[in-house]
Design an enzyme around this catalytic site. Structure first.
Site, short mmCIF file in Angstrom:
data_model
loop_
_atom_site.label_atom_id
_atom_site.label_comp_id
_atom_site.label_asym_id
_atom_site.label_seq_id
_atom_site.Cartn_x
_atom_site.Cartn_y
_atom_site.Cartn_z
N ASP A 13 46.82 -18.26 -7.31
CA ASP A 13 46.30 -17.51 -8.40
C ASP A 13 46.45 -18.14 -9.71
O ASP A 13 46.44 -17.54 -10.91
CB ASP A 13 46.56 -16.09 -8.54
CG ASP A 13 46.39 -15.14 -7.24
OD1 ASP A 13 45.41 -15.46 -6.58
OD2 ASP A 13 47.36 -14.16 -7.21
N LYS A 16 42.89 -22.21 -9.64
CA LYS A 16 42.55 -23.47 -8.88
C LYS A 16 40.95 -23.63 -8.77
O LYS A 16 40.65 -24.66 -8.89
CB LYS A 16 43.03 -23.47 -7.22
CG LYS A 16 44.57 -23.86 -7.35
CD LYS A 16 44.96 -23.86 -5.85
CE LYS A 16 44.96 -22.52 -5.22
NZ LYS A 16 45.57 -21.19 -5.94
N GLY A 40 41.21 -16.21 -3.20
CA GLY A 40 40.10 -15.46 -3.99
C GLY A 40 40.29 -16.63 -5.31
O GLY A 40 40.95 -16.69 -6.19
N HIS A 41 39.03 -17.42 -5.35
CA HIS A 41 38.77 -18.40 -6.19
C HIS A 41 37.77 -17.89 -7.34
O HIS A 41 36.68 -17.85 -6.75
CB HIS A 41 38.50 -19.87 -5.90
CG HIS A 41 39.72 -20.23 -5.06
ND1 HIS A 41 39.52 -21.41 -4.28
CD2 HIS A 41 41.07 -19.86 -4.95
CE1 HIS A 41 40.86 -21.45 -3.70
NE2 HIS A 41 41.66 -20.88 -4.16
N GLN A 220 46.27 -20.87 -2.06
CA GLN A 220 47.78 -20.12 -2.34
C GLN A 220 48.42 -21.12 -3.16
O GLN A 220 47.74 -21.90 -4.01
CB GLN A 220 48.38 -19.73 -0.85
CG GLN A 220 47.68 -18.63 -0.23
CD GLN A 220 46.44 -18.85 0.51
OE1 GLN A 220 46.33 -20.04 1.20
NE2 GLN A 220 45.38 -18.02 0.46
P1 IMP Z 1 48.61 -13.52 3.93
O1 IMP Z 1 48.30 -14.74 3.29
O2 IMP Z 1 47.43 -12.38 3.63
O3 IMP Z 1 49.28 -13.27 5.17
O4 IMP Z 1 49.76 -12.97 2.66
C1 IMP Z 1 51.14 -13.43 2.49
C2 IMP Z 1 51.36 -13.59 1.19
O5 IMP Z 1 50.71 -14.51 0.38
C3 IMP Z 1 51.45 -12.23 0.46
O6 IMP Z 1 52.34 -12.10 -0.51
C4 IMP Z 1 50.04 -12.35 -0.23
O7 IMP Z 1 50.06 -11.51 -1.42
C5 IMP Z 1 50.28 -13.96 -0.83
N1 IMP Z 1 48.97 -14.52 -0.82
C6 IMP Z 1 48.04 -14.76 0.20
N2 IMP Z 1 47.00 -15.47 -0.40
C7 IMP Z 1 47.14 -15.43 -1.79
C8 IMP Z 1 46.28 -15.91 -2.84
O8 IMP Z 1 45.28 -16.49 -2.45
N3 IMP Z 1 46.74 -15.75 -4.13
C9 IMP Z 1 47.94 -15.28 -4.20
N4 IMP Z 1 48.85 -14.58 -3.16
C10 IMP Z 1 48.20 -14.78 -1.91
#
Ligand code: IMP
Length: 408
Positions: A13, A16, A40-41, A220
């Protein structure tokens, strides 16, 4: 032309999407190489807000193609919805322009169900990401290429047989979708996805060999890296620069490695966050910065910039430049705190820097910035020993300042 990888340097977040969008103007190819629709971009261009989850942010420019590489995990239904939504907004997403790697693993309803049942402790996005990568590691996954061969049916049957035993045993009274409905759903999705299947490694390798301008779009952030992030509170992929190579199946030089750094810090989900703010101060920054997840809508945790963590991200990805985002949100907030170290028991050591005022979105050059804002940025540059190449001062595509020589 250069190959550039754009990476989150914190917990995701960082903004990017906007940086990719800005750099994609002259790019021939943008590639997503890890993660899935957990990302989520958000991009605001010409007053329209676009939220992309899996499709590379480069597609918003008319020029250039986009690839979703083998290191990603694809929810075909979510991908089709994204294609439809963006097409309605006038973005060309025909198979001539967008390709999906045959090697990419496919998220199935069983993965989403398992993520919902088990992801609470970590605070996952519930998009089935971890279970899909786990399936891949068990060597029982469904790959995009299986849609072309018809093999998808037997893989789904095997997954149903497995999860219909495991999920009730682990979680009690669990209702699984019927195999018949899953097969029918995937039969319909098959016709939509097959035209997009491409030999992504071959296409990318030839683009690189032809000297095309390629952007690798990270998802991420560094602290969510499966190996080197704050395990177990991480995602399930390699979020560092190395992921751009393993996730695409192509070895090439990454001429520039741009670390995207939010001017403060945010985190969604659980896990350590040494500089976290709480109470009214947190609520204020969260509201001012619009810090709610683009994918899940969850309120993000907020805090001060953490330099030791940024340095760790730099060690992993070797940034050649930084893109600092959301500096405008700190304007008018009084003195700024930055974590420069930790005490023996892990508490942050904060350094206070002078705050600044004014509407930064109207500032069009580095020299036009308030002096204290420049001092903050120069402090980051000095501590990191990496130049700030881009500075984002607002949500709009145009609200960006280039500084130094871009790192390519
Ligand atoms: P998962 O990727 O859904 O398995 O989540 C694992 C961890 O990564 C959690 O803490 C999510 O909130 C975090 N996470 C996954 N994708 C994003 C992202 O695009 N932005 C911020 N946090 C993310």
């Amino acid at each position: 032309m250069p190959t550039i990888v754009i990476l989150g340097a914190q917990w995701g977040d960082e903004g990017k999407g906007k940086i990719v969008d800005v750099l994609a103007e002259g790019a021939d190819l943008t590639v997503r190489y890890a993660g899935g629709a957990n990302a989520g971009h958000t991009i605001v261009a010409g007053g329209t807000k676009y939220v992309l989850h899996l499709i590379p942010s480069g597609v918003l420019h008319k020029r250039g193609r986009a690839l979703i590489a083998g290191g990603t995990v694809v929810d075909v239904s979510a991908l089709c919805t994204e294609i439809d939504t963006l097409s309605t907004l006038g973005v060309d997403l025909s198979p001539k322009r967008l390709g999906v790697a045959a090697e990419a693993h496919i998220i199935t309803p069983y993965h989403i169900l398992l993520d919902k049942l088990s992801g609470g402790a970590i605070g996952t996005t519930g998009r089935g990401i971890g279970p899909c990568y786990a399936e891949k590691a068990r060597r029982t996954g469904l790959r995009a290429g299986d849609f072309a061969t018809g093999r998808y049916r037997e893989v789904l049957e095997a997954q149903e047989a497995y999860y219909s035993k495991v999920l009730p045993a682990l979680y009690g009274d669990v209702e699984l979708p019927s195999l018949k409905s899953v097969l029918a759903q995937f039969e319909a999705l098959r016709t939509l996805i097959v035209p997009y299947l491409k030999d992504v490694p071959a296409l990318l390798a030839s683009a690189v060999a032809n000297g095309e301008h390629v952007l690798f779009e990270g998802a991420q952030g560094a602290e969510l890296d499966l190996d080197y992030g704050s395990y177990p509170f991480v995602t399930s992929s390699t979020t560092s620069a190395a992921g751009a190579l393993s996730g695409t199946g192509v070895f090439c030089n990454l001429d520039a490695r741009l670390g995207v750094v939010k001017a403060y810090a945010t985190r969604v989900g659980n896990g350590p966050f040494p500089t976290e703010l709480v109470g009214a101060a947190a609520e204020h920054l969260r509201t001012k910065g619009g810090e709610y997840g683009a994918t899940t809508g969850r309120p993000r945790r907020v805090g001060w910039l953490d330099l030791p963590l940024l340095k760790k991200a730099h060690r992993t990805s070797g940034f050649t430049g930084l893109a600092v985002t959301k500096l405008d949100i700190l304007s008018g907030e009084g003195p700024i705190q930055v974590c420069v170290n930790y005490t023996e028991n892990g508490r942050p050591v904060l350094r206070e820097l002078e705050g600044f005022e004014g509407d930064l979105a109207t500032v069009k050059s580095w020299d036009g910035l308030p002096k204290a804002a420049r001092t903050y940025l120069e402090f980051i540059e000095r501590e990191m020993n990496v130049p700030v190449a881009l500075l984002s001062t607002g949500a709009e595509r145009s609200e960006i300042i280039s500084h130094n020589k871009l790192p390519w």
